[in-house]
Scaffold this motif. Structure first.
Motif, PDB file in Angstrom:
ATOM      1  N   ALA A 218       0.860  -1.181   0.000  1.00 27.13           N
ATOM      2  CA  ALA A 218       0.000   0.000   0.000  1.00 27.13           C
ATOM      3  C   ALA A 218       0.899   1.235   0.000  1.00 27.13           C
ATOM      4  N   THR A 219       1.256   1.672  -1.209  1.00 29.47           N
ATOM      5  CA  THR A 219       2.180   2.791  -1.329  1.00 29.47           C
ATOM      6  C   THR A 219       1.490   4.088  -0.947  1.00 29.47           C
ATOM      7  N   GLU A 220       2.119   4.808  -0.041  1.00 32.51           N
ATOM      8  CA  GLU A 220       1.588   6.093   0.399  1.00 32.51           C
ATOM      9  C   GLU A 220       2.665   7.159   0.262  1.00 32.51           C
ATOM     10  N   ASP A 221       2.225   8.381   0.063  1.00 34.95           N
ATOM     11  CA  ASP A 221       3.186   9.474   0.059  1.00 34.95           C
ATOM     12  C   ASP A 221       3.773   9.639   1.463  1.00 34.95           C
ATOM     13  N   GLY A 222       4.991  10.112   1.502  1.00 35.12           N
ATOM     14  CA  GLY A 222       5.598  10.399   2.792  1.00 35.12           C
ATOM     15  C   GLY A 222       6.268   9.217   3.450  1.00 35.12           C
ATOM     16  N   MET A 223       6.775   8.264   2.642  1.00 37.60           N
ATOM     17  CA  MET A 223       7.490   7.125   3.217  1.00 37.60           C
ATOM     18  C   MET A 223       8.965   7.458   3.385  1.00 37.60           C
ATOM     19  N   PRO A 224       9.577   7.082   4.499  1.00 35.87           N
ATOM     20  CA  PRO A 224      11.031   7.202   4.609  1.00 35.87           C
ATOM     21  C   PRO A 224      11.707   6.165   3.719  1.00 35.87           C
ATOM     22  N   THR A 225      12.943   6.427   3.376  1.00 39.18           N
ATOM     23  CA  THR A 225      13.688   5.563   2.458  1.00 39.18           C
ATOM     24  C   THR A 225      14.957   5.053   3.127  1.00 39.18           C
ATOM     25  N   ILE A 226      15.255   3.784   2.878  1.00 39.69           N
ATOM     26  CA  ILE A 226      16.511   3.179   3.322  1.00 39.69           C
ATOM     27  C   ILE A 226      17.359   2.905   2.086  1.00 39.69           C
ATOM     28  N   VAL A 227      18.582   3.416   2.082  1.00 31.88           N
ATOM     29  CA  VAL A 227      19.498   3.249   0.955  1.00 31.88           C
ATOM     30  C   VAL A 227      20.583   2.254   1.337  1.00 31.88           C
ATOM     31  N   VAL A 228      20.774   1.257   0.472  1.00 37.33           N
ATOM     32  CA  VAL A 228      21.812   0.237   0.658  1.00 37.33           C
ATOM     33  C   VAL A 228      22.686   0.249  -0.583  1.00 37.33           C
ATOM     34  N   ARG A 229      23.951   0.588  -0.430  1.00 40.81           N
ATOM     35  CA  ARG A 229      24.866   0.700  -1.572  1.00 40.81           C
ATOM     36  C   ARG A 229      25.954  -0.346  -1.427  1.00 40.81           C
ATOM     37  N   THR A 230      26.132  -1.202  -2.464  1.00 35.68           N
ATOM     38  CA  THR A 230      27.007  -2.370  -2.314  1.00 35.68           C
ATOM     39  C   THR A 230      27.899  -2.579  -3.534  1.00 35.68           C
ATOM     40  N   PRO A 231      29.123  -3.088  -3.332  1.00 36.26           N
ATOM     41  CA  PRO A 231      29.954  -3.528  -4.455  1.00 36.26           C
ATOM     42  C   PRO A 231      29.803  -5.019  -4.744  1.00 36.26           C
ATOM     43  N   TYR A 232      28.961  -5.723  -3.993  1.00 28.03           N
ATOM     44  CA  TYR A 232      28.892  -7.178  -4.058  1.00 28.03           C
ATOM     45  C   TYR A 232      27.682  -7.710  -4.833  1.00 28.03           C
ATOM     46  N   GLY A 233      26.916  -6.820  -5.460  1.00 25.39           N
ATOM     47  CA  GLY A 233      25.754  -7.254  -6.222  1.00 25.39           C
ATOM     48  C   GLY A 233      24.465  -6.920  -5.511  1.00 25.39           C
ATOM     49  N   ARG A 234      23.745  -5.981  -6.041  1.00 26.82           N
ATOM     50  CA  ARG A 234      22.531  -5.496  -5.373  1.00 26.82           C
ATOM     51  C   ARG A 234      21.429  -6.543  -5.362  1.00 26.82           C
ATOM     52  N   GLN A 235      21.535  -7.579  -6.197  1.00 26.19           N
ATOM     53  CA  GLN A 235      20.467  -8.567  -6.293  1.00 26.19           C
ATOM     54  C   GLN A 235      20.802  -9.870  -5.571  1.00 26.19           C
ATOM     55  N   SER A 236      21.691  -9.793  -4.587  1.00 26.70           N
ATOM     56  CA  SER A 236      21.944 -10.985  -3.779  1.00 26.70           C
ATOM     57  C   SER A 236      20.679 -11.353  -3.008  1.00 26.70           C
ATOM     58  N   HIS A 237      20.544 -12.628  -2.703  1.00 29.33           N
ATOM     59  CA  HIS A 237      19.360 -13.098  -1.979  1.00 29.33           C
ATOM     60  C   HIS A 237      19.211 -12.371  -0.650  1.00 29.33           C
ATOM     61  N   ALA A 238      20.323 -12.190   0.063  1.00 30.13           N
ATOM     62  CA  ALA A 238      20.246 -11.555   1.378  1.00 30.13           C
ATOM     63  C   ALA A 238      19.750 -10.119   1.284  1.00 30.13           C
ATOM     64  N   LEU A 239      20.233  -9.361   0.292  1.00 29.80           N
ATOM     65  CA  LEU A 239      19.809  -7.965   0.171  1.00 29.80           C
ATOM     66  C   LEU A 239      18.355  -7.854  -0.274  1.00 29.80           C
ATOM     67  N   ILE A 240      17.919  -8.754  -1.116  1.00 25.23           N
ATOM     68  CA  ILE A 240      16.517  -8.726  -1.544  1.00 25.23           C
ATOM     69  C   ILE A 240      15.601  -9.048  -0.363  1.00 25.23           C
ATOM     70  N   GLN A 241      15.963 -10.068   0.417  1.00 29.38           N
ATOM     71  CA  GLN A 241      15.139 -10.416   1.587  1.00 29.38           C
ATOM     72  C   GLN A 241      15.130  -9.281   2.599  1.00 29.38           C
ATOM     73  N   GLN A 242      16.251  -8.638   2.782  1.00 28.73           N
ATOM     74  CA  GLN A 242      16.320  -7.497   3.702  1.00 28.73           C
ATOM     75  C   GLN A 242      15.428  -6.357   3.216  1.00 28.73           C
TER      76      GLN A 242
END
Length: 548
Positions: free
Chosen positions: A26-50
């Motif tokens: 349920a997307t609403e305006d005014g959501m905070p954002t978490i930024v994760v920046r990685t050199p190890y592959g943004r599509q790793s299973h662990a990062l997707i689950q997180q």
């Protein structure tokens, strides 16, 4: 849940970074954002689950490949672009139509240090950070003037655009290669970053460009710091927590620091066991829930009590239970010297080295050993492991004559040691340069010798990493060996042990005992080492003791 794959984030120089966006159902305006920046592959299973976990709790999450890695454009040069790129990414995230403008950053190891470099750029919308197992500045974790052997393994890992297979190489043999400068050729790939680091053997402007631990007074943010007692980068997390609670520019930021130290290696909170030691069912915690509460407080403004809880939570090994404290080190710490003693033959565990709180007498003879870099003392580790050392059993290492071993009598009551450990060593060498290593151990009644923590000094840098100062043969030096931190109870019947030697290979490269430029020569010499422990030169381990 809405997921958008392969979006592009523009940097100020036109480079596009690749990212995946995760939004609540349920997307609403005014959501905070978490930024994760990685050199190890943004599509790793662990990062997707997180990302899906935080999105399910009302956050937008951006997983981003850093410059030059994965699908992102540009050239990857470790840490050199992370400050500016981090700023641009945070500000882009804050400007999106669904965003509240409040942004947090999250990640461990490289992902943690890159957060600190980003924070120094002062992106206006960055509100909080969760940093796990943060690397330190240059020469803090390895004060050697050279990159350590395992650093080449990491550079190989990130030497292409995607993660390379380090397990395909025989690192145990590669680490023996000399000179160190061409060890990358032995690994089968010339790595310019490896060679560049050898041209900066002191803490110069090149290193200062990616340093942050002298600049905590510029970072006005709440930070959750997480690491483990067996994290090979442990010292960074504790230094950061102390630095922020002491030097952050506002009282609000200083009070908003939180520290969690578990019985973990670099891969935190994954198992109750490291090697042969099981730390019990309390060793694994709900770390995601802890991170969520921290972000809820500082990105959503929820009054959930995080800011009223004790700022320090640490795991006490031996008792295998969690403790709280109001600061690090805990305020009730007493620093107690345990002095080295012998009749001049502390070589190995069969020698006569002892450890006690009694100060040595004037007459106590020194201990001596020969350090041969062709036969270094091993640091117990697996070359391709994700961790560098754990609570390993050193009883076989302590049979060597080039290891000085000092052991206490069995303790009669529980002795809690929690905080920074230091060895004050009075030593001399026949070489112009050499190393001295120290390790603290718990000797169990069954003979198991558990490593707790360790450290080293490279003699040419004994006055600091900004310049090399060689020693004269026989010159007695007072060396302060930072053995990092631990939290451990010596149980009744257990004994305290310290070993002193001149190598810990392959954790650190072998000192060749010469004045040659580090890493550029194949010449190796033996060194005759002397350790003093008399009334005028009382070598000792300083233990941070908690009395309850």
């Amino acid at each position: 849940m809405a997921e958008r794959w392969g979006i592009s984030i523009p940097m100020r120089d036109g480079v596009q970074l690749a990212a995946d966006l995760f939004l609540p159902a349920a997307t609403e305006d005014g959501m905070p954002t978490i930024v994760v920046r990685t050199p190890y592959g943004r599509q790793s299973h662990a990062l997707i689950q997180q990302a899906r976990f935080f999105a399910s709790h009302g956050y937008a999450v951006l997983n981003v490949d850093v410059r030059g890695r994965g699908d992102s454009e540009g050239v990857f040069t470790p840490y050199r672009n992370e400050g500016r790129d981090g700023y641009d990414t945070v500000e882009w995230a804050a400007a999106q139509p669904y965003a509240s403008g409040r942004v947090g950053t999250l990640g461990g190891s490289y992902l943690a240090k890159s957060q600190w470099l980003c924070a120094l750029e002062h992106p206006p919308h960055l509100q909080a950070m969760v940093t796990l197992v943060s690397p330190s500045d240059a020469f803090v974790e390895w004060p050697t003037g050279t990159p350590v052997p395992s650093h080449l393994c990491w550079l190989f890992l990130v030497s292409g655009r995607t993660v390379q297979n380090t397990h395909a190489l025989d690192w145990e043999n590669i680490y023996w290669h000399l000179p160190l400068y061409t060890m990358d050729e032995a690994a089968g790939r010339v790595i310019p970053q490896w060679r560049e680091e050898f041209t900066h053997p002191t803490l110069d402007a090149w290193w200062q460009e990616i340093s942050y631990q002298q600049r905590f007074g510029e970072i006005d943010l709440p930070v959750l710091h997480v690491s483990g007692w067996y994290d090979d980068e442990q010292v960074g997390t504790l230094r950061n927590f102390v630095g922020m609670t002491t030097h952050a520019p506002s009282a609000r930021a200083r009070a908003a620091q939180r520290l969690v130290m578990g019985p973990w290696p670099h891969q935190v909170n994954e198992s109750t066991r490291i090697g042969d030691v099981d730390f019990g069912p309390e060793a694994v915690i709900d770390l995601s829930g802890l991170e969520l509460r921290f972000f809820d407080r500082w990105l959503k403004g929820i009054d959930n009590g995080v800011d009223r809880e004790p700022p320090v939570r640490y795991f006490l090994m031996g008792k295998n239970e969690w403790r709280d404290a109001s600061a690090w080190p805990p305020p009730d710490t007493a620093y107690v010297p345990w002095y080295f003693h012998s009749r001049g033959s502390a070589n190995g565990s069969i020698g006569d080295g002892t450890l006690s709180t009694r100060k040595p007498s004037v007459e106590e003879p020194a201990d001596r050993y020969k350090y041969n870099p062709l036969n270094p003392v091993p640091f117990l580790t697996q070359p391709t492991s994700e961790q560098i050392g754990g609570p390993d059993d050193y009883r076989e290492v302590h049979l060597r004559e080039d290891v000085l071993v000092y052991t206490s009598d069995p303790v009669h009551e529980e002795l809690e040691v929690t905080g920074p450990v230091c060895v004050e060593l009075y030593a001399a060498t026949s070489a112009p340069d050499t190393d001295f290593m120290a390790q603290l151990h718990d000797v169990w009644p069954n003979g198991y010798v558990q490593r707790l923590c360790d450290g080293m000094v490279r003699v040419r840098y004994r006055h600091g990493m900004d310049k090399a100062v060689f020693t004269q043969p026989g010159e007695v030096m007072r060396l302060a060996i930072d053995c990092w931190n631990t939290s451990h109870v010596f149980l009744p019947g257990h004994r305290i042990r310290v070993h002193v030697t001149s190598s810990a290979f392959p954790k650190y490269d072998r000192n060749p005992n010469t004045e040659d430029a580090l890493g550029l020569s194949e010449r190796l010499e033996c060194a005759e080492q002397t350790v003093y422990h008399d009334a005028l030169r009382p070598s000792a381990v300083i233990l941070p003791v908690i009395k309850r």
